[in-house]
Write an enzyme that holds these catalytic residues in place. Structure first.
Site, mmCIF file in Angstrom:
data_model
loop_
_atom_site.group_PDB
_atom_site.id
_atom_site.type_symbol
_atom_site.label_atom_id
_atom_site.label_comp_id
_atom_site.label_asym_id
_atom_site.label_seq_id
_atom_site.Cartn_x
_atom_site.Cartn_y
_atom_site.Cartn_z
ATOM 1 N N LYS A 7 0.835 -1.194 0.000
ATOM 2 C CA LYS A 7 0.000 0.000 0.000
ATOM 3 C C LYS A 7 0.877 1.255 0.000
ATOM 4 O O LYS A 7 2.092 1.194 -0.072
ATOM 5 C CB LYS A 7 -0.944 -0.020 1.206
ATOM 6 C CG LYS A 7 -1.920 -1.188 1.228
ATOM 7 C CD LYS A 7 -2.798 -1.241 0.000
ATOM 8 C CE LYS A 7 -4.031 -2.134 0.161
ATOM 9 N NZ LYS A 7 -3.761 -3.517 0.564
ATOM 10 N N ILE A 8 0.243 2.416 0.102
ATOM 11 C CA ILE A 8 0.934 3.684 -0.124
ATOM 12 C C ILE A 8 1.937 3.980 0.986
ATOM 13 O O ILE A 8 3.055 4.419 0.732
ATOM 14 C CB ILE A 8 -0.113 4.799 -0.294
ATOM 15 C CG1 ILE A 8 -0.937 4.497 -1.547
ATOM 16 C CG2 ILE A 8 0.568 6.169 -0.435
ATOM 17 C CD1 ILE A 8 -2.266 5.178 -1.606
#
EC number: 2.6.1.92
Length: 387
Positions: A188-189
């Site tokens: 994820k980010i």
């Protein structure tokens, strides 16, 4: 192999975790509350509850909203199974709403039509979970307006979307939902290794989720059913779980959060390069709605198979063989064997199934280099042309 996603760990991240390892608290210390406060402040929410995964966050969010047997939860078929499974954990029933052909998110038009029918049948949902697929925000204003009309609660599954914006405000501010869930998995980010968080503006919901993540146990005398026996005393006042985030994870998250905006901005630079290089390819590149700023967790192309002499699988396998770690997000949930056994069938959600038949996730992460993007695009060319 160029993976489809990966974490970016700096020396500052490592130092922050080492600091915790040398401290008195590896769990249930000061870092988790600090991380919760930082995320809430970043997205503009009043409360944040850190847990050990976004799946756990979805579960406690549904329980906090008192979803249970006899209730319905609706979500999109194009998501990871956790977005639907959280209803089953609560003993509730699941149904799906087909996607919009451009955004790949839950279609407000399809949602409204399904709600009209459900009202006639007395089967309105108690909770709806729109999923911000790839990081692009759903049409939350439209979904919220339907919630006001039909009386359902909204949990935004923003597992892909931390750092994204909707109408120039960070996703998670609670303007259009009751609870928003983020994921901090390594692809994820930003990451906490495993980890998730639920944010809300409702103090009661936040209090319930805090209780649920730690066995349903409280040390707060004001919440107990009798006076404490002594300073050691605690009470279990509900059935909860061990969904706590560790201090190590929170320290990593706090360090990563400082680079959130930079990470998302870099993803937009990469996406712009992909868009430019793929412009004349027989593929559909991601369409971005003007009212949103995507977190760009994923960069998904769709193959124009009518213009290609190779199948979806052949293109995918060719890319893998060339060292490009592509993936497919996601297999529609209603086609999984577990859900087929409930009565769902292929053909139930045609737009979602069309998407699945054409989609491929190309590598997308902040540390991806321009030269690697060119390598990926050249591999796509070879895969499509069959050379």
């Amino acid at each position: 192999m160029i993976p489809y996603g990966r974490q970016d760990i700096t020396q500052a991240d490592i130092d922050s975790v080492l600091e915790v390892l040398r401290s008195d608290f590896l769990t249930q210390g000061p870092k988790v509350p600090a991380f919760e406060h930082a995320v809430a402040e970043k997205v503009g929410a009043k409360y944040a509850v850190a847990v050990n995964s976004a799946t756990s966050a979805l579960h406690v969010a549904c329980l906090a909203l008192q979803l249970g047997p006899g209730d319905w939860l609706w979500t999109t078929p194009v998501t990871f199974v956790a977005s639907a499974n959280c209803a089953l954990y609560c003993g509730a029933k699941v149904d799906f709403v087909d996607i919009d052909e451009r955004t790949y998110n839950m279609s407000p038009v399809a949602l409204e039509k399904k709600l009209e029918q459900a009202e006639r049948e007395g089967k309105l949902p108690k909770v709806v979970i729109p999923v911000h697929l790839c990081g692009q925000p759903c049409d939350m204003a439209a979904i919220h307006a339907l919630a006001q009309r039909y009386g359902f609660k909204i949990v935004e599954d923003a597992s892909h979307a931390v750092g994204g914006k909707y109408h120039d405000e960070y996703i998670g501010n609670g303007r259009y939902s009751d609870i928003t869930v983020f994921s901090f998995h390594p692809v994820k980010i930003i990451t906490t290794a495993e980890g998730g968080m639920a944010v809300t503006n409702d103090a009661v919901l936040a209090e319930r989720m805090v209780l649920l993540r730690s066995h349903g146990v409280t040390r707060d005398p004001a919440r107990m059913t009798s006076l404490p026996d002594g300073p050691w005393y605690y009470q279990q006042i509900s059935l909860g779980f061990n969904y706590r985030m560790t201090e190590l994870q929170a320290a990593l998250g706090l360090s990563q959060l400082k680079r959130l905006d930079a990470y998302v901005a870099k993803r937009h630079v990469i996406a712009a390069l992909y868009n430019k290089l793929l412009k004349d390819f027989p593929v559909i590149t991601p369409w971005q709605h003007s009212n949103g700023y995507s977190g760009l967790h994923l960069y998904v192309i769709r193959l124009r198979l009518e213009q290609i002499q190779r199948s979806h699988r052949e293109v995918f396998e060719s890319l893998r063989a060339q060292g490009i770690g592509v993936n497919l997000h996601y297999i529609p949930v209603h086609t999984q064997p577990y859900y087929l056994a409930m009565g769902f069938a292929a053909g139930d959600y045609p737009e979602s199934e069309r998407y699945y038949a054409e989609a491929i996730s190309l590598p997308m992460y902040a540390a991806l280099q321009e030269a690697q993007v060119h390598t990926v695009v050249e591999a796509v060319r070879h895969a499509i042309e069959g050379v």
